[in-house]
Design a protein around this motif. Sequence first.
Motif, PDB file in Angstrom:
ATOM      1  N   ASP A   1       0.813  -1.226   0.000  1.00  0.00           N
ATOM      2  CA  ASP A   1       0.000   0.000   0.000  1.00  0.00           C
ATOM      3  C   ASP A   1       0.844   1.273   0.000  1.00  0.00           C
ATOM      4  OD1 ASP A   1      -2.154  -1.636  -0.010  1.00  0.00           O
ATOM      5  OD2 ASP A   1      -2.975  -1.012   1.915  1.00  0.00           O
ATOM      6  N   GLY A   2       1.874   1.286  -0.816  1.00  0.00           N
ATOM      7  CA  GLY A   2       2.717   2.469  -0.957  1.00  0.00           C
ATOM      8  C   GLY A   2       3.852   2.567   0.033  1.00  0.00           C
ATOM      9  N   ALA A   3       3.910   1.656   0.989  1.00  0.00           N
ATOM     10  CA  ALA A   3       4.994   1.660   1.982  1.00  0.00           C
ATOM     11  C   ALA A   3       6.008   0.574   1.634  1.00  0.00           C
ATOM     12  CB  ALA A   3       4.432   1.424   3.382  1.00  0.00           C
ATOM     13  N   ARG A   4       7.264   0.795   2.038  1.00  0.00           N
ATOM     14  CA  ARG A   4       8.336  -0.152   1.778  1.00  0.00           C
ATOM     15  C   ARG A   4       8.995  -0.546   3.099  1.00  0.00           C
ATOM     16  NH1 ARG A   4       8.345   3.925  -1.736  1.00  0.00           N
ATOM     17  NH2 ARG A   4       9.949   5.086  -0.615  1.00  0.00           N
ATOM     18  N   PHE A   5       9.243  -1.836   3.258  1.00  0.00           N
ATOM     19  CA  PHE A   5       9.783  -2.342   4.519  1.00  0.00           C
ATOM     20  C   PHE A   5      10.938  -3.311   4.265  1.00  0.00           C
ATOM     21  CE2 PHE A   5       5.167  -1.687   5.222  1.00  0.00           C
ATOM     22  CZ  PHE A   5       5.236  -0.657   6.158  1.00  0.00           C
TER      23      PHE A   5
END
Length: 276
Positions: free
Chosen positions: A187-191
Amino acid sequence: MNADDQPIIVGAETLDELAALEPVAEAVFGRGRRQAGWFARKLLREGVEASLSSVAIVESRVCGYALLARAPSLGTVARGSGVGVLEPLRGRGIGRALLEHALARAHAAGCDAAEFLAEPERVRWYVAQGFAVIEEQMTLLALGTGAPAAVLADRTPAPERGEALWSWTPEIWERTPALERAFVERDGARFWLTREGRAWLVHRGEPDDPTVIVRGLAALLRDLAPTTPLLLYPCPAASVERLREPGFAVAQRSFVVQRATAIAGQSPTARGFSPP
């Protein structure tokens, strides 16, 4: 081991291998739920160097250690990986002697400062050794919310890094074996994550927009089984309240402490130690 025994402080390269310190580490700090071989994996990930580290020896047995590492991302700051002394010999200044010996070695290797991660009950001890608190950090914990058989399968290569809501020492992620690390986008986040036993640990979250990160974490939790812990670390204290929204709770508080290394010219050679 007698409490009256007098230890010798020497460089950690005296040992055949640093992993031999695992029983000492478990005696000092406990093993908890760590899996067998955890200490060797810690040494690898954190890049601990025998040439910077020190051990205390009594009657050919190790009774304490101070471990230091370097990473290009930290510049001339050495990163501590623990200072510990076996319980029968505590209170005699051995921890201080180990620390000063290791810091002198770091100074000789070109490090002008060193930092350690201290639990709240250990902060006072580090301050007494001349350290200053530079940041409070939190470890947050939540359990997966997905199906019982859900697993994290996305292991695509990490792209260029942008601005992060919380950041990391990148070498720790890079030194982790490929099968025990992952990069995911949700959802648009990177981890960036590593596997820690049953748990996944998120080292870094991008972008530096809490709304996007919170939405991405909620999606990431849906990819994990309800029995799988997801940990966020190191989270600056200022970001914690917003990150609680997907169901995270504070599992641990810690403090980054830092001081200059030993005075130039101080010898890091082996020496006897006399209790104060």
